[in-house]
Design a protein around this motif. Structure first.
Motif, PDB file in Angstrom:
ATOM      1  N   GLY A  43       0.818  -1.215   0.000  1.00 44.99           N
ATOM      2  CA  GLY A  43       0.000   0.000   0.000  1.00 44.99           C
ATOM      3  C   GLY A  43       0.850   1.264   0.000  1.00 44.99           C
ATOM      4  N   VAL A  44       1.925   1.250   0.799  1.00 47.71           N
ATOM      5  CA  VAL A  44       2.825   2.405   0.841  1.00 47.71           C
ATOM      6  C   VAL A  44       3.483   2.629  -0.511  1.00 47.71           C
ATOM      7  CG1 VAL A  44       4.937   3.307   1.868  1.00 47.71           C
ATOM      8  CG2 VAL A  44       3.242   2.211   3.319  1.00 47.71           C
ATOM      9  N   VAL A  45       3.941   1.558  -1.164  1.00 46.13           N
ATOM     10  CA  VAL A  45       4.580   1.685  -2.470  1.00 46.13           C
ATOM     11  C   VAL A  45       3.613   2.247  -3.499  1.00 46.13           C
ATOM     12  CG1 VAL A  45       5.593   0.374  -4.372  1.00 46.13           C
ATOM     13  CG2 VAL A  45       6.278  -0.113  -2.022  1.00 46.13           C
ATOM     14  N   VAL A  46       2.378   1.758  -3.481  1.00 49.84           N
ATOM     15  CA  VAL A  46       1.376   2.260  -4.434  1.00 49.84           C
ATOM     16  C   VAL A  46       1.136   3.751  -4.239  1.00 49.84           C
ATOM     17  CG1 VAL A  46      -1.039   2.107  -5.124  1.00 49.84           C
ATOM     18  CG2 VAL A  46       0.280   0.018  -4.760  1.00 49.84           C
ATOM     19  N   VAL A  47       0.990   4.169  -2.984  1.00 52.12           N
ATOM     20  CA  VAL A  47       0.773   5.598  -2.704  1.00 52.12           C
ATOM     21  C   VAL A  47       1.983   6.424  -3.137  1.00 52.12           C
ATOM     22  CG1 VAL A  47       0.418   7.291  -0.875  1.00 52.12           C
ATOM     23  CG2 VAL A  47      -0.824   5.129  -0.822  1.00 52.12           C
ATOM     24  N   LEU A  51       2.189   9.497  -5.895  1.00 52.35           N
ATOM     25  CA  LEU A  51       2.701  10.836  -5.605  1.00 52.35           C
ATOM     26  C   LEU A  51       3.833  11.211  -6.562  1.00 52.35           C
ATOM     27  CD1 LEU A  51       2.743  10.756  -1.688  1.00 52.35           C
ATOM     28  CD2 LEU A  51       1.085  11.884  -3.186  1.00 52.35           C
ATOM     29  N   VAL A  52       4.732  10.240  -6.850  1.00 51.18           N
ATOM     30  CA  VAL A  52       5.818  10.523  -7.789  1.00 51.18           C
ATOM     31  C   VAL A  52       5.277  10.831  -9.165  1.00 51.18           C
ATOM     32  CG1 VAL A  52       7.810   9.506  -8.974  1.00 51.18           C
ATOM     33  CG2 VAL A  52       7.541   9.205  -6.513  1.00 51.18           C
ATOM     34  N   GLY A  53       4.270  10.074  -9.588  1.00 51.03           N
ATOM     35  CA  GLY A  53       3.678  10.332 -10.896  1.00 51.03           C
ATOM     36  C   GLY A  53       3.047  11.710 -10.989  1.00 51.03           C
ATOM     37  N   VAL A  54       2.332  12.097  -9.929  1.00 51.51           N
ATOM     38  CA  VAL A  54       1.721  13.432  -9.922  1.00 51.51           C
ATOM     39  C   VAL A  54       2.800  14.508  -9.946  1.00 51.51           C
ATOM     40  CG1 VAL A  54       0.328  15.025  -8.559  1.00 51.51           C
ATOM     41  CG2 VAL A  54      -0.355  12.638  -8.764  1.00 51.51           C
ATOM     42  N   SER A  55       3.898  14.310  -9.178  1.00 50.11           N
ATOM     43  CA  SER A  55       4.985  15.295  -9.159  1.00 50.11           C
ATOM     44  C   SER A  55       5.622  15.447 -10.535  1.00 50.11           C
ATOM     45  CB  SER A  55       6.032  14.879  -8.122  1.00 50.11           C
ATOM     46  OG  SER A  55       7.134  15.751  -8.138  1.00 50.11           O
ATOM     47  N   LEU A  56       5.845  14.327 -11.224  1.00 49.73           N
ATOM     48  CA  LEU A  56       6.434  14.404 -12.565  1.00 49.73           C
ATOM     49  C   LEU A  56       5.505  15.103 -13.550  1.00 49.73           C
ATOM     50  CD1 LEU A  56       8.050  10.852 -12.840  1.00 49.73           C
ATOM     51  CD2 LEU A  56       9.209  13.022 -12.463  1.00 49.73           C
ATOM     52  N   MET A  57       4.208  14.915 -13.359  1.00 52.03           N
ATOM     53  CA  MET A  57       3.248  15.540 -14.283  1.00 52.03           C
ATOM     54  C   MET A  57       3.192  17.052 -14.108  1.00 52.03           C
ATOM     55  SD  MET A  57       0.132  12.773 -14.133  1.00 52.03           S
ATOM     56  CE  MET A  57      -0.942  13.849 -15.119  1.00 52.03           C
ATOM     57  N   VAL A  58       3.326  17.540 -12.881  1.00 45.70           N
ATOM     58  CA  VAL A  58       3.178  18.980 -12.639  1.00 45.70           C
ATOM     59  C   VAL A  58       4.501  19.718 -12.714  1.00 45.70           C
ATOM     60  CG1 VAL A  58       1.155  18.586 -11.195  1.00 45.70           C
ATOM     61  CG2 VAL A  58       3.414  18.726 -10.131  1.00 45.70           C
ATOM     62  N   THR A  59       5.652  19.010 -12.719  1.00 46.37           N
ATOM     63  CA  THR A  59       6.962  19.655 -12.771  1.00 46.37           C
ATOM     64  C   THR A  59       7.397  19.829 -14.220  1.00 46.37           C
ATOM     65  OG1 THR A  59       7.589  18.656 -10.663  1.00 46.37           O
ATOM     66  CG2 THR A  59       9.371  19.529 -12.041  1.00 46.37           C
TER      67      THR A  59
END
Length: 247
Positions: A43-47, A51-59
């Motif tokens: 569960g931690v890895v999925v979360v 978060l990493v995917g969202v960060s890459l999308m907005v950066t």
């Protein structure tokens, strides 16, 4: 059917009658520690991946340069000019000079600037031009020195001398004029010359010899031994010939 007889003083429990024999009871299943930790870690890895995917999308991605040839450029701002500037009447050169209110008395003519240093050891600084007429920077410097101080003795040549970032020639010389009371004083002169477009730009400073050391001078080792030389550099670098790019 036999009716059970209650026992006095004891609690009664209803039971089930089974035929005699050997019976196996099913084992109770318990949650494994490894499974619990594994589910939590998953569960931690999925979360974290979300978060990493969202960060890459907005950066925004930083631009990549292939160097060379696209080596980029340093940040450049608008040049700030804090000194007045002299431009020759024919536009052949220009140079910065000390601002009004500083420790100089400035006079100008068609050739350039003469600044009398009124602070500290006193002295004079000249920033001017003259036709090169095919002569080298060294020849011009030697002629100027002999004309102004015919008895001067050259102390050393200035290595990698430049005027207005143009390679040239420089030298430091001493002269011992007689002062009052049959005493002699040591006068030091610093002279730099560069030639471009057959026009020589000259920077010279003259003043009392004052040895640099821990208690006087720029702090760094130097053989200039002239107080005025500490303030001379920015004016020497400010020289420009006609057609030079803005600095």
């Amino acid at each position: 059917m036999t009716t059970p007889v209650p026992v006095t003083g004891e609690e009664e429990f209803l039971g089930y009658a089974l035929p005699p024999g050997t019976y196996l009871a099913p084992a109770l299943r318990h949650a494994r520690f490894s499974n619990t930790v594994g589910l939590w870690a998953a569960g931690v890895v999925v979360v974290a991946l979300i978060l990493v995917g969202v960060s890459l999308m907005v950066t925004q991605k930083a631009p990549r340069y292939m160097c060379p040839p696209e080596c980029g450029a340093p940040p450049m701002g608008t040049p700030v000019t804090g000194l007045p500037r002299f431009t020759a009447p024919d536009g052949s050169f220009s140079v910065s000079y000390p601002a009004p209110g500083s420790a100089y008395e400035v006079t100008t003519d068609a050739r350039g600037i003469t600044a009398k240093f009124t602070g500290g050891d006193t002295g004079y600084m000249q920033l001017f031009s003259q036709p090169a007429a095919g002569r080298s920077a060294r020849d011009i410097a030697d002629e100027l020195l002999k004309k102004k101080f015919p008895d001067a003795k050259v102390a050393y040549e200035i290595p990698n001398a430049m005027v207005g970032y143009q390679p040239g020639y420089g030298e430091v010389a001493d002269v011992w004029p007689q002062g009052t009371g049959n005493s002699y004083i040591r006068i030091r002169t610093v002279l730099l010359v560069s030639v471009k477009n057959d026009l020589a730009l000259v920077a010279g400073a003259v003043g009392p010899y004052h040895a640099f050391g821990p208690d006087f001078g720029p702090g760094l080792p130097s053989g200039a031994n002239l107080q005025l030389a500490q303030d001379m550099g920015k004016y020497v670098n400010s020289f420009t010939w006609n057609g030079d790019p803005a600095r």
